[in-house]
Design a protein around this motif. Structure first.
Motif, PDB file in Angstrom:
ATOM      1  N   ARG A   1     -26.632   9.191 -38.865  1.00  0.00           N
ATOM      2  CA  ARG A   1     -25.938  10.407 -39.261  1.00  0.00           C
ATOM      3  C   ARG A   1     -26.556  11.636 -38.597  1.00  0.00           C
ATOM      4  O   ARG A   1     -25.854  12.518 -38.122  1.00  0.00           O
ATOM      5  CB  ARG A   1     -26.013  10.544 -40.806  1.00  0.00           C
ATOM      6  N   TRP A   2     -27.915  11.659 -38.508  1.00  0.00           N
ATOM      7  CA  TRP A   2     -28.564  12.809 -37.866  1.00  0.00           C
ATOM      8  C   TRP A   2     -28.200  12.937 -36.401  1.00  0.00           C
ATOM      9  O   TRP A   2     -28.218  14.001 -35.810  1.00  0.00           O
ATOM     10  CB  TRP A   2     -30.101  12.746 -38.014  1.00  0.00           C
TER      11      TRP A   2
ATOM     12  N   LYS B   1     -24.808  15.062 -35.139  1.00  0.00           N
ATOM     13  CA  LYS B   1     -24.751  16.519 -35.279  1.00  0.00           C
ATOM     14  C   LYS B   1     -24.335  17.114 -33.929  1.00  0.00           C
ATOM     15  O   LYS B   1     -24.454  16.448 -32.895  1.00  0.00           O
ATOM     16  CB  LYS B   1     -26.135  17.041 -35.678  1.00  0.00           C
TER      17      LYS B   1
END
Ligand SMILES: Nc1nc2c(c(=O)[nH]1)N[C@H]1C(S)=C(S)[C@@H](COP(=O)(O)OP(=O)(O)OC[C@H]3O[C@@H](n4cnc5c(=O)[nH]c(N)nc54)[C@H](O)[C@@H]3O)O[C@H]1N2
Ligand SMILES: Nc1nc2c(c(=O)[nH]1)N[C@H]1C(S)=C(S)[C@@H](COP(=O)(O)OP(=O)(O)OC[C@H]3O[C@@H](n4cnc5c(=O)[nH]c(N)nc54)[C@H](O)[C@@H]3O)O[C@H]1N2
Ligand code: SF4
Ligand code: SF4
Ligand code: SF4
Ligand code: SF4
Ligand code: SF4
Ligand SMILES: [Mo]
Lengths: 454, 227, 728
Positions: free
Chosen positions: A352-353, A356
């Motif tokens: 998920r990071w 970005k």
């Protein structure tokens, strides 16, 4: 249908169009100069013969065809991605479609130049166009290059329509604003021309929606066929590692993959440069990131399949190309491609990071390089090693080819800079519609008015 | 039906290169100079491939003259978008220079790498151009070319036969390379004439063709060397 | 794919290749003679509207029978070369500076006459190209008439050795003819039959016919040579002997033949006179030559077992210090095998004999080494007037001979040349020559083919300038000199001389008995010459002396300082350098190295690895005599420790296509001579090699480093499936 405006949010989008942004002007000039490099180099080549490029025998195709495939691939960013998202009614598509569709039109325009640039006698390109003539001369419909020309022509026409159709309501908004402020200005006249008399009647909304839907459905097979046909320039031949049935889908996947890559970079730059955080928010990046990593896997699968089948078959002339990539002269380039196209995307986008904005843009940039390398390896890697081993060759580009490569990026960026100053890079009405749907599911459609925008 | 063909006896060929120069002289092939030759742009329509076998002192060298094979199923033909390269009724793979727009696609799809491209216009400093053969056009930059089986010599022989009111006979046509060859390694003739020398030689048990497995059906046969 | 897509393409085609006759005017073929090398092939020239377009071989000419080599084709690019000298020139700047002004032929001849008259006769030196033929004969006569010492001919440097060996072993005045075409087994002791040796086109055809010219009978060629020449590359077997041991190999084969009784009885006696001592043992020879004993034995047996057989000798074997021994040992095998005058064997050279009597009795040619010594004022009368006819001593003699420095001390240099070559650059007066296509030619092949041959040709195109045939220049000079010289040249032109000779000798000429002379002459011109028919018949008489003893070869330079042995070789395409100004030839890839537009140094891969040299790197090659730069070609055929370099490039002048291109390996060759001769031992110089950096050789095709050793042909060599019919 039309939804009320979120004035504060839209200000960021309209500023480059209504006001003068020195940054954008400067950007247009700098990239315009780079685009000039393309035309200068090409002009030099036309004057001094195609021989000023580094191509030779047996590497008859080099950077130009690499760039051709690359830019046609990039063009799949837009139309295809946006069409898929539209057809599947993905809500998060709304802020993405316009900037993706613009990518398509610009990349196609540039990509379509390369077959002309690479001709030995470009002024005769029209010999390829079929038209009745007194000499009874026709092009050879069996040649993939003729298919190419037709496929790209169709795709360009389709994607220009597909960009312009959803632009109509936004042009009307801009027209109305400009008319109110400076009715006689050039901008006002331009916007009113581009709006094609859009009044936002219910009838018009119905037609627009139907049109967009039909285009979205049509453009998907067209886009798929375009890159399939581009791949057939190679796979229809007998050259080692070109003559491959996998090339059609492989090229389409690669095209979409590079398309998402450029979209990631463009969205990140737009978000930063124009302050569009509210539109191009983390959710959009996250979702596109998921699509991106899915294509990482598919592309890697195809690449592996392509090479494993060649290796298993072990046909000597194909193996020469295979080893050249895996452990020979182009090994560094090949494994570099695997690094930026497979290893890094998987390592970053799986989390998920990593999905970005900045991270996806960096990965997207890497994928752009990787996909260019893929095309270079296909074009030059094969041609260097013909079946007659004695005629092995080498290739290094000349300054003309480098100038045209750099110039093509300049031209792309320039077109984008200009576009941002001319049209909202995020579809106003579609986002309004989205906000509206999200805000009040039961609200009835309301025509867009001047008041609503103010 | 006439189908022009060639047999090259590699047991006769010594790799001397006379045929290469004969072809250049006959067909107005430009010389490109050292720099361009270094860049892989020498334009010979015919090249002598040299292959080593083994290591010192048990090393052998083999020479194979390679020219356009005038394939009956020529991969170069269907890919040309403008029909600048096509097959004549007599089995030649021909080039229409004025039609060629220079895509170089045909060259990529020629498995024998025999096509050469005019990257620049040729140069014949005064008075070298006085040698140019008036029967053969000088090709401009941006145009593909390759061995034509000396089509102008074929037509010349056909004209002569017609003037004499007779059928063209075996041996009436000699390509420039065949004429020049000190070893008489090259024989040219009609593969459609069962009595011709090329047919007799092509049927030899020493006969084979280049990249036979590709199914291009070349019109050139090679007689293998050695004992 | 292709079959599936085959359609009606013909319907689209409107333009067919252009018909001949559409553009051209008058097109005719005219016979002439090639003078690009001494072989003297007969050619036909296609002339369209007065311009020469194409060279083809004259099928009736016994030397080449229709074939032409690459160098022969390029005569067109000599004729139309943009750098030709078209009119007489005299030097205006410093000598060697290259500034000349034009002058008329009258003034030029007057200047030459003045120089000859002003110079004491023994201080004049004449230099020519070929000894054979009318030009060589006239030059010797001219030198004799003005009282100068003997003429120097810059022929192939090993030819002197080959001639001496033929004299010793076979009793011949000139090198013999080898009847290769009718042979079943040919062993060549160093002679590069297929390279630019004595008659490249002739022997190429002969080798091809030996193999495939007779139904069901294929001859075999075995090449014993240190370097893989084009001949060795095409041989059925290559014996890669250590350089300088060619004679030992031949002697060992003799030993096998004698000990196994496979000898011709009468020949054995002659051989015994030639080599009184016993041949070396097989093991000794195998050790010396680095060829397995069994192989030597097998080849000796195969040779003896063949019905027709031949042993050829010469080339690099003749260019070592022990060259004479090597060649005599090779030729001598023919005695043992009874090959003299036998089908497929060795024959006496036959000339046209028409030149006889032109060369004054007592005039003997002077070796190049003696000329060099005179030029350097070391021995013999110093040279005040140097007269060079159609030769380039500066380029074709070893740099260590100091010709260039010596030229500075020569009072006057008169050069007959079509180009500003290295020697012409230093000339005071240049009398231009024309090319063979612009003049009358009468050419006796320098290398006989065993039959009487005189190639004849009238001018086939109009002359481009005022240049002339060297023989005609000499006749004009003689006339200008006035009596007594003029009196010895009673001919108005070369054609006049030849015609007169034919008339005198008509009965002795092929088909001449009882013929009308003008018919005979015009038929000869139409045919391209006077050619004897049938097969060679005249057997060599046999040995006339004793061979020099078997001494080990000596090389110049210490093995420690100079670990490599340099083997220069004549390039097939540009010969000794004459072809270097032709773009066709420069761009023709060398058959072995595939190099274009340059020279190179062949290096064995193991040596290269040791030196850290990669294919195409620039090298400095140094000998005791000098240093040159060349680019490396890694070649798996090279014996470790050897370096091969082609001759012919490295001109300091010679026009835009040749100037400053490549290097001349003769700049490395020392002053050593072949024992008992004055021929330079050009294959006997040691050198060292140093890597300078990466280079940029223009090459065609794969180089060694691109491939694994033992690459094979990328060919579907599957036999064709049609009926197996034996071919001829
Ligand atoms: N010395 C000499 N000169 C002659 C003649 C002769 O016999 N001797 N013959 C004369 C005669 S009879 C003729 S007809 C002329 C022929 O002369 P041209 O008509 O000039 O003949 P080409 O050069 O064959 O073709 C003309 C052009 O057509 C172009 N071309 C090829 N395909 C196409 C296509 O699809 N569309 C278009 N628009 N152009 C195409 C080519 O690129 C070329 O530039 O030559 C004349 N000139
Ligand atoms: N292969 C090939 N075929 C072609 C063409 C091509 O380019 N290549 N071009 C096509 C075209 S455009 C054309 S116009 C035709 C031309 O086709 P043809 O008319 O056949 O053309 P040519 O061969 O030029 O001329 C025919 C003959 O006329 C002779 N001739 C010359 N002057 C005279 C004269 O004063 N009187 C007489 N009686 N005869 C004379 C010539 O010597 C020649 O033999 O060919 C067509 N066919
Ligand atoms: S050899 Fe190549 S150029 Fe010639 S016909 Fe075949 S495919 Fe075409
Ligand atoms: S280079 Fe010329 S001949 Fe070849 S495919 Fe392109 S247009 Fe056709
Ligand atoms: S057939 Fe003619 S065009 Fe072809 S290689 Fe031979 S000489 Fe050249
Ligand atoms: S001329 Fe004949 S022998 Fe020489 S390379 Fe050509 S085919 Fe071979
Ligand atoms: S061998 Fe010599 S004479 Fe014969 S064609 Fe070649 S250059 Fe001319
Ligand atoms: Mo015409």
């Amino acid at each position: 249908m039309a939804a009320p405006a979120n004035t504060a949010k839209e200000a960021a989008l309209l500023r480059p169009i209504t006001g003068v942004r020195p940054g954008l002007i400067l950007g247009s000039l700098v990239t315009g100069a780079l685009a000039g490099l393309l035309f200068f180099s090409w002009g030099y080549q036309i004057k001094n013969d195609i021989g000023v490029a580094g191509i030779n025998r047996p590497v008859f195709w080099g950077f130009y065809i690499t760039n051709f495939v690359f830019w046609i691939g990039i063009s799949h960013a837009g139309t295809l991605i946006s069409a898929i998202l539209r057809v599947t009614s993905a809500e998060w598509r709304r802020p993405v479609t316009r900037c993706a569709e613009a990518i398509t039109v610009f990349a196609l325009t540039i990509g379509g130049l390369f077959p002309l640039i690479h001709l030995g006698r470009p002024w005769l390109f029209w010999f390829m166009i079929p038209f009745p003539n007194s000499r009874g001369l026709w092009p050879n419909f069996r040649s993939p290059l003729v298919w190419d020309m037709m496929a790209i022509g169709t795709y360009l026409t389709g994607s220009v329509l597909y960009l312009l159709l959803p632009l109509l309501p936004d042009m009307a908004i801009l027209r109305d604003r400009a008319m109110a402020e400076t009715p006689a200005s050039l901008k006002a006249r331009l916007f009113s021309f581009m709006a094609l008399g859009w009044r936002g009647t219910t009838q018009q909304w119905h037609s627009l929606e139907a049109g967009i839907k039909v285009m979205a459905v049509i453009i998907i097979p067209v886009a798929v066929s375009v890159h399939t046909i581009v791949s057939w320039d190679f796979s229809m031949t007998l050259a080692p590692m070109w003559h491959s049935t996998i090339f059609g889908p492989y090229f389409v996947v690669g095209a979409i993959y590079s398309g998402i890559g450029v979209l990631m970079v463009a969205m990140y730059l737009l978000r930063r440069g124009l302050g569009l955080q509210e539109y191009l928010n983390d959710k959009v990046f996250n979702n596109l990131g998921l699509l991106f990593v899915a294509f990482t896997v598919i592309w890697t699968y195809f690449t592996a399949a392509e090479h494993i089948t060649v290796w298993y078959g072990h046909e000597p002339s194909e193996m020469a190309v295979f080893w050249e990539r895996v452990s020979g002269d182009y090994a560094l380039v090949f494994w570099g491609m695997i690094l930026v196209n497979t290893v890094i995307p998987l390592a970053v986008l799986s989390f998920r990071w990593g999905r970005k904005p900045f991270a996806t843009a960096v990965v997207g940039f890497g994928v752009l390089i990787g996909m260019w390398i893929e095309r270079f390896l296909i074009v030059v890697g094969t041609l260097r090693l013909p079946r007659m081993e004695f005629t092995v060759g080498t290739y290094s580009p000349s300054w003309v080819e480098l100038g045209i490569l750099v110039g093509s990026f300049g031209m792309f960026a320039m077109l984008y800079f200009l576009f941002v100053q001319f049209a909202p890079i995020v579809s106003l009405w579609e986002v309004r519609e989205g906000d509206h749907i999200a805000g009040s599911a039961a609200a009835s459609p309301e025509p867009v008015t001047e008041e609503a925008v103010r | 039906m006439t189908r022009w063909g060639m047999v090259i006896d590699t047991d006769r060929c010594t790799g001397c290169g006379a045929c290469v120069v004969a072809c250049a002289a006959e067909n107005n092939i430009q010389t490109v100079g050292e720099e361009e030759a270094h860049n892989g742009r020498a334009m010979h329509w015919l090249r002598i491939e040299r292959h080593y076998e083994g290591t010192f002192p048990d090393v052998k060298v083999r020479f194979t003259p390679v020219l356009c094979q005038h394939c009956a199923a020529a991969p170069c033909e269907p890919v040309c978008p403008v029909y600048a390269t096509y097959r004549t009724p007599e089995g030649l793979n021909a080039m229409v220079y004025s039609r060629c727009i220079g895509t170089r696609y045909c060259a990529n799809n020629c498995p024998y790498t025999v096509r050469v491209f005019n990257w620049h216009d040729g140069e014949w400093p005064e008075p070298l151009e006085r040698q140019l053969n008036p029967d053969v056009s000088v090709r401009p930059a941006g145009v593909m070319e390759k061995c034509t089986f000396c089509v102008q010599r074929i037509q010349d022989a056909q004209d002569l036969a017609k003037d004499d009111d007779r059928e063209i006979g075996d041996g009436d046509v000699q390509t420039a390379c065949a004429q020049s060859c000190p070893a008489r390694a090259i024989v040219f003739g009609d593969l459609g004439n069962p009595a011709s020398e090329v047919v007799r030689l092509a049927r030899s048990e020493r006969s084979s063709q280049l990249l036979e497995d590709l199914g291009t059906h070349p019109s050139v046969f090679y007689l293998r060397g050695g004992e | 794919m292709l079959e599936a897509c085959r359609g009606q393409d013909q319907q689209f085609i409107v333009q067919l290749p252009r018909r001949p006759g559409v553009l051209q005017g008058e097109s005719v073929w005219r016979p002439s003679v090639c003078r690009q090398c001494a072989a003297g092939c007969g050619i036909q020239v296609r002339v369209v509207d007065g311009n020469a377009k194409k060279i083809e071989g004259n099928p009736d000419h016994p030397v080449n029978r229709g074939g032409v080599c690459a160098l022969g084709h390029s005569v067109l690019q000599e004729l139309y070369n943009p750098d030709r000298i078209l009119d007489p020139q005299r030097r205006v700047g410093e000598r060697g500076e290259g500034r000349f002004e034009a002058l008329s032929w009258e003034d030029a001849l007057a200047q030459a006459v003045e120089a000859i008259a002003a110079t004491p006769p023994d201080r004049i030196a004449f230099v020519g190209a070929d000894r054979s033929g009318f030009t060589g004969a006239l030059l010797q006569r001219f030198a004799d008439a003005v009282g100068a010492p003997g003429t120097t001919f810059l022929e192939a440097p090993e030819l002197e050795v080959e001639r001496r060996a033929a004299q010793l072993a076979l009793g011949l005045d000139d090198a013999p003819y080898f009847d290769v075409a009718r042979s079943d087994y040919v062993v060549s002791i160093g002679a590069p039959l297929l390279d630019r040796w004595r008659s490249p086109v002739h022997y190429t055809r002969a080798v091809a016919d030996m193999r495939r010219g007779r139904r069901g009978r294929r001859g075999k060629l075995v090449q014993a040579e240190a370097r893989m020449s084009l001949t060795a590359a095409n041989a059925d077997e290559w014996l890669a002997v250590r350089p300088g041991t060619e004679g030992v190999l031949a002697r060992a084969m003799a030993g096998v033949l004698v000990s196994e009784g496979r000898v011709d009885a009468s020949g054995q006696a002659g051989y015994g006179r030639l080599f009184p001592e016993a041949p070396p043992s097989l093991e000794e020879a195998a050790e010396a030559c680095d060829v397995p004993a069994e192989k030597i034995q097998r080849i000796a047996r195969e040779l003896a077992a063949a019905e027709n057989r031949c042993v050829v000798a010469g080339g690099s074997a003749a260019a070592h210090s022990n060259g004479l021994f090597n060649v005599v040992a090779g030729l001598g095998l023919n005695l043992l095998l009874g090959n003299l005058g036998r089908s497929g064997g060795v024959f006496a050279p036959v000339g046209s004999d028409l030149e006889a009597g032109i060369v004054p009795t007592g005039a003997t040619p002077v070796g190049a080494a003696q000329l060099a010594a005179r030029l350097r004022a070391e021995s013999g009368p110093p040279v005040e007037l140097l007269f060079v006819a159609d030769a380039d001593p500066l380029h074709s003699l070893p740099g260590s001979w100091g010709i260039e420095q010596a030229l500075a001390g020569v009072g006057t240099i008169v050069v007959l040349s079509s180009f500003r070559d290295d020697t012409t650059l230093h000339a005071d007066l240049v009398l231009p020559l024309n090319t063979e296509l612009e003049r009358f030619n009468a050419v006796t092949p320098a290398a006989s083919v065993g039959l009487p041959v005189l190639g004849l040709g009238r001018p086939v195109v109009d002359a481009l300038g005022s240049g002339n045939h060297p023989a005609d220049v000499l006749l004009a000079l003689a006339t200008a000199l006035g009596d007594p010289v003029a009196g010895r040249f009673p001919w108005s032109s070369l054609e006049n001389l030849v015609r007169e000779r034919i008339e005198e000798d008509l009965d002795g000429l092929p088909g001449g008995a009882g013929a009308d002379v003008s018919d005979y002459y015009s038929e000869a011109l139409a045919r391209g010459g006077i050619f004897g028919g049938g097969a060679p018949a005249q057997a060599p008489p046999g040995p006339t002396g004793t061979a020099p003893g078997a001494v080990a070869v000596r090389f110049e330079g210490g093995a420690d300082e100079y670990p490599f042995l340099l083997l220069p070789f004549a390039s097939l395409k540009i010969g000794d350098g004459r072809g270097a100004n032709r773009p066709w030839l420069q761009e023709l890839p060398d058959p072995m190295s595939t190099v274009m537009w340059d020279s190179w140094a062949e290096l064995s891969p193991p040596d290269a690895e040791r030196l850290g040299v990669r294919d195409g790197d620039r090298l400095r090659i140094t000998s005791a005599a000098g240093a040159v730069e060349a680019q490396a070609v890694l070649d798996p055929t090279v014996r470790p420790g050897l370096i091969g370099m082609p001759r012919g490039q490295g001109h300091s002048e010679y026009g835009r296509y040749a100037q400053g291109r490549g290097t001349n390996p003769l700049d490395l060759v020392g002053r050593g001579f072949v024992d008992d001769t004055s021929a330079p031992a050009w294959a006997g110089t040691r050198v060292s090699v140093e890597r300078l950096g990466p280079g940029d050789l223009a090459r065609m095709g794969r180089s060694y480093s691109d491939e694994g050793a033992g690459e094979t042909i990328p060919v579907g060599w599957a036999p064709h499936d049609t009926g197996a019919e034996e071919d001829g």
